[in-house]
Design a protein around this motif. Structure first.
Motif, PDB file in Angstrom:
ATOM      1  N   VAL A  12      11.790   0.915  -8.013  1.00 55.07           N
ATOM      2  CA  VAL A  12      12.354   1.093  -6.674  1.00 55.07           C
ATOM      3  C   VAL A  12      11.570   2.201  -5.990  1.00 55.07           C
ATOM      4  O   VAL A  12      11.304   3.247  -6.595  1.00 55.07           O
ATOM      5  CB  VAL A  12      13.863   1.449  -6.748  1.00 55.07           C
ATOM      6  N   ASP A  13      11.194   1.959  -4.742  1.00 59.70           N
ATOM      7  CA  ASP A  13      10.483   2.970  -3.960  1.00 59.70           C
ATOM      8  C   ASP A  13      11.344   4.229  -3.882  1.00 59.70           C
ATOM      9  O   ASP A  13      12.556   4.144  -3.673  1.00 59.70           O
ATOM     10  CB  ASP A  13      10.194   2.426  -2.552  1.00 59.70           C
ATOM     11  N   ASP A  70      12.920  -4.709   8.005  1.00 60.00           N
ATOM     12  CA  ASP A  70      11.706  -4.275   8.718  1.00 60.00           C
ATOM     13  C   ASP A  70      10.426  -4.657   7.973  1.00 60.00           C
ATOM     14  O   ASP A  70       9.326  -4.330   8.397  1.00 60.00           O
ATOM     15  CB  ASP A  70      11.729  -2.773   8.980  1.00 60.00           C
ATOM     16  N   GLY A  71      10.562  -5.348   6.836  1.00 59.96           N
ATOM     17  CA  GLY A  71       9.402  -5.778   6.065  1.00 59.96           C
ATOM     18  C   GLY A  71       8.995  -4.803   4.974  1.00 59.96           C
ATOM     19  O   GLY A  71       8.153  -5.123   4.140  1.00 59.96           O
ATOM     20  N   ALA A  72       9.576  -3.608   4.966  1.00 60.40           N
ATOM     21  CA  ALA A  72       9.251  -2.625   3.928  1.00 60.40           C
ATOM     22  C   ALA A  72       9.707  -3.132   2.569  1.00 60.40           C
ATOM     23  O   ALA A  72      10.706  -3.847   2.453  1.00 60.40           O
ATOM     24  CB  ALA A  72       9.927  -1.285   4.234  1.00 60.40           C
ATOM     25  N   ILE A  73       8.964  -2.759   1.541  1.00 57.95           N
ATOM     26  CA  ILE A  73       9.301  -3.143   0.169  1.00 57.95           C
ATOM     27  C   ILE A  73      10.101  -2.002  -0.462  1.00 57.95           C
ATOM     28  O   ILE A  73       9.588  -0.904  -0.653  1.00 57.95           O
ATOM     29  CB  ILE A  73       8.026  -3.418  -0.666  1.00 57.95           C
ATOM     30  N   ALA A  74      11.355  -2.282  -0.773  1.00 55.33           N
ATOM     31  CA  ALA A  74      12.216  -1.269  -1.382  1.00 55.33           C
ATOM     32  C   ALA A  74      12.083  -1.251  -2.897  1.00 55.33           C
ATOM     33  O   ALA A  74      12.402  -0.251  -3.540  1.00 55.33           O
ATOM     34  CB  ALA A  74      13.672  -1.499  -0.995  1.00 55.33           C
ATOM     35  N   SER A 114       0.802  -1.229   0.000  1.00 60.35           N
ATOM     36  CA  SER A 114       0.000   0.000   0.000  1.00 60.35           C
ATOM     37  C   SER A 114       0.831   1.275   0.000  1.00 60.35           C
ATOM     38  O   SER A 114       0.420   2.273  -0.586  1.00 60.35           O
ATOM     39  CB  SER A 114      -0.962   0.014   1.186  1.00 60.35           C
ATOM     40  N   GLY A 115       1.989   1.279   0.630  1.00 59.46           N
ATOM     41  CA  GLY A 115       2.785   2.506   0.715  1.00 59.46           C
ATOM     42  C   GLY A 115       3.858   2.626  -0.345  1.00 59.46           C
ATOM     43  O   GLY A 115       4.625   3.592  -0.350  1.00 59.46           O
ATOM     44  N   PHE A 116       3.918   1.673  -1.268  1.00 57.46           N
ATOM     45  CA  PHE A 116       4.975   1.698  -2.283  1.00 57.46           C
ATOM     46  C   PHE A 116       4.746   2.853  -3.244  1.00 57.46           C
ATOM     47  O   PHE A 116       3.657   3.048  -3.762  1.00 57.46           O
ATOM     48  CB  PHE A 116       5.009   0.385  -3.066  1.00 57.46           C
TER      49      PHE A 116
END
Length: 170
Positions: free
Chosen positions: A99-100, A56-60, A21-23
């Motif tokens: 890439v984010d 931390d689980g974030a998608i880069a 959702s935040g990508f």
């Protein structure tokens, strides 16, 4: 660090556990696809999305791979000389790579591309080349720096022969 487990960054297949959702890469079609269609494409075997997950689980970042084919007539003459005269040749499509924006400029795009090249090279499915549709001139330049060649009549569509990719990992 005694007793602590060191977590590492990893590239892994997209699952429902990944929060998309935040990508935000800054390229709306790539962001929209990742947030709304990537999971469905994975479930229906239309594309294989892979995510670059941070500790931390974030998608880069992410990319997708799928099967495709190329019309022989689309390829440059110097490439044609090396191929059998089939109307279509099998290929692998690197359909999307993003890439984010919070992680751009750290080399993650090249890292994702290297991972995609490795997965494509070790596949047991026949594939003449890895194809990429560049979304803009910046993306086209990125792939050209990574030894991708443009199609003569379609400069935003590029390829790198699988034989070349496999040599990278010998």
């Amino acid at each position: 660090m005694s007793g602590e487990r060191e977590e590492k960054i990893r590239v892994e297949p997209l699952t429902s556990n990944h929060d998309r959702s935040g990508f935000e890469s800054g390229v709306e079609p790539l962001d929209r696809y990742f947030r709304t269609h990537a999971g469905q494409d994975a479930r229906k075997n239309m594309a294989a999305p892979f995510v670059f997950a941070l500790p931390d689980g974030a998608i880069a970042g992410y990319y997708t791979l799928s099967s495709t084919s190329v019309q022989l007539a689309e390829l440059p003459d110097q490439t044609l000389r090396k191929l059998p005269r089939y109307p279509l040749v099998p290929a692998t499509l690197l359909g999307r790579l993003a890439v984010d924006r919070r992680h751009q400029g750290k080399g993650y795009g090249r890292f994702l591309l290297a991972d995609a090249l490795y997965r494509a090279a070790r596949s047991e499915i026949a594939s003449f080349a890895l194809l990429v549709p560049a979304k803009d001139d910046g993306a086209r330049r990125f792939y050209e720096r990574e030894s991708f060649l443009p199609f003569p009549e379609q400069p935003m569509k590029l390829f790198r022969p699988m034989a070349d990719i496999k040599r990278l990992f010998e």
